[in-house]
Design a protein around this motif. Structure first.
Motif, short mmCIF file in Angstrom:
data_model
loop_
_atom_site.label_atom_id
_atom_site.label_comp_id
_atom_site.label_asym_id
_atom_site.label_seq_id
_atom_site.Cartn_x
_atom_site.Cartn_y
_atom_site.Cartn_z
N UNK A 52 14.10 10.99 5.46
CA UNK A 52 14.37 10.84 4.03
C UNK A 52 13.24 9.99 3.45
N UNK A 53 12.38 10.61 2.68
CA UNK A 53 11.16 9.97 2.20
C UNK A 53 11.30 9.53 0.74
N UNK A 54 10.53 8.47 0.36
CA UNK A 54 9.52 7.72 1.12
C UNK A 54 10.17 6.80 2.17
N UNK A 55 9.31 6.18 2.99
CA UNK A 55 9.77 5.18 3.96
C UNK A 55 8.83 3.99 3.92
N UNK A 77 0.86 -1.18 0.00
CA UNK A 77 0.00 0.00 0.00
C UNK A 77 0.90 1.23 0.00
N UNK A 78 0.66 2.15 -0.93
CA UNK A 78 1.57 3.28 -1.07
C UNK A 78 0.80 4.60 -1.11
N UNK A 79 1.52 5.69 -0.87
CA UNK A 79 0.96 7.02 -1.04
C UNK A 79 0.50 7.19 -2.48
N UNK A 80 -0.58 7.95 -2.65
CA UNK A 80 -1.04 8.21 -4.02
C UNK A 80 -0.03 9.13 -4.71
N UNK A 81 0.47 8.76 -5.91
CA UNK A 81 1.49 9.58 -6.58
C UNK A 81 1.06 11.02 -6.83
N UNK A 82 -0.24 11.28 -6.90
CA UNK A 82 -0.69 12.65 -7.16
C UNK A 82 -0.35 13.60 -6.01
N UNK A 83 -0.12 13.05 -4.81
CA UNK A 83 0.10 13.90 -3.64
C UNK A 83 1.55 13.84 -3.19
N UNK A 106 9.67 12.24 -5.09
CA UNK A 106 8.97 11.16 -4.40
C UNK A 106 8.12 10.36 -5.38
N UNK A 107 7.52 11.05 -6.34
CA UNK A 107 6.72 10.36 -7.35
C UNK A 107 7.58 9.37 -8.14
N UNK A 108 8.78 9.81 -8.51
CA UNK A 108 9.69 8.91 -9.23
C UNK A 108 10.05 7.72 -8.36
#
Length: 281
Positions: free
Chosen positions: A258-261, A173-179, A184-186
């Motif tokens: 250092x994100x993501x985690x 389960x991951x953060x939505x790339x739009x946000x 971080x999106x990459x």
């Protein structure tokens, strides 16, 4: 002080029942009566249409603030709604007083839609270290509790995260790339591989519970608000899982990570997720 509060004396072996009772009472008084019954004026946008607050969030946090600080005199509360009103409240995470970290309704969008996928999150921390946490899903009547060094339970029964089968496709389960930021999106796009089945997350607290009970292999998040992560990270760790930021350092609840985690069922799974994130970045 915290050890005395959590473990007490004379055979007291777990976190006080009063904390669980306070969480259940707040949900019964302020959250569940509004589930599927919210009036339009009880739903407010904060930063945008995906960032909502309801009367249930605000009143449940007020209820918990009063109850929890009474249980542990000298403690303070860092809650999602109190920080929204006064960002300086967040600084208490770096102070000397014990801190209750509270998300009254984690999964507000799901709550507004009348779904069951939301929960109340409470964690108790001192000097940036989380000592105990409670994850309560009221519709499902699930209460998960973790105490540092003492394991994790769900409705009183011990839970273990286990490990995925060797070579299995990981469910993440991951953060939505739009946000996210572009970097971080990459990084999150690195999860789009044949060996990983990634999907946008729902309630962060319930995703952590799924990892802790072995129903989800890992999470990958790119935001660091303590109220979303403090309870769940301890829950996963005490269930036998692992967590790490992109740099390899543990997640710090006070921020500056250092994100993501990731939080994962075991160390090997955490390293697989981190490797994918680094490839994407």
């Amino acid at each position: 002080m915290i050890d005395d509060f959590l473990y007490g004396t004379a055979g007291h072996t777990g976190p006080p029942a009063e904390v669980e009772a306070a969480i259940r009472a707040a949900a019964a008084a302020e959250i569940m009566p509004r589930h599927r019954k919210l009036a339009a004026h009880e739903i407010i946008e904060k930063s945008g249409p995906h960032d909502l607050v309801t009367a249930a969030d605000r009143l449940a946090e007020e209820h918990l603030t009063a109850a929890l600080t009474k249980l542990l005199p000298g403690s303070v509360v860092v809650g999602e709604e109190s920080v929204h009103a006064d960002p300086a409240v967040y600084d208490a995470l770096g102070g000397d007083a014990p801190v209750w970290i509270v998300d009254p309704v984690d999964g507000t969008r799901q709550f507004v839609r009348g779904e069951s996928g939301f929960c109340t999150l409470v964690a108790l921390a001192v000097h940036g270290e989380v000592h105990a946490s409670w994850t309560y899903a009221p519709v499902r009547d699930e209460m998960a509790i973790a105490v540092r060094g003492r394991g994790a339970t769900l409705n009183g029964a011990p839970i273990r995260s286990g490990a995925p089968a060797p070579g299995a496709v990981l469910k993440v389960a991951m953060s939505h790339p739009d946000y996210t930021t572009e970097a971080q999106k990459r990084a999150l796009l690195g999860l789009r591989t044949e060996s990983i089945e990634a999907r946008p997350c729902g309630s962060a607290g319930l995703e952590y519970l799924a990892v802790a009970r072995g129903a989800l292999d890992a999470t990958a998040f790119n935001w660091e608000y303590a109220w979303d992560h403090a309870a769940g990270l301890l829950l996963v760790t005490e269930a036998g899982g692992a967590q790490s930021t992109l740099s390899g350092a543990p997640f710090r609840i006070a921020g500056g990570n250092d994100l993501p985690f990731t939080a994962a069922r075991d160390e090997a799974t955490a390293q697989r997720v981190l490797a994918a994130l680094r490839t994407g970045g």
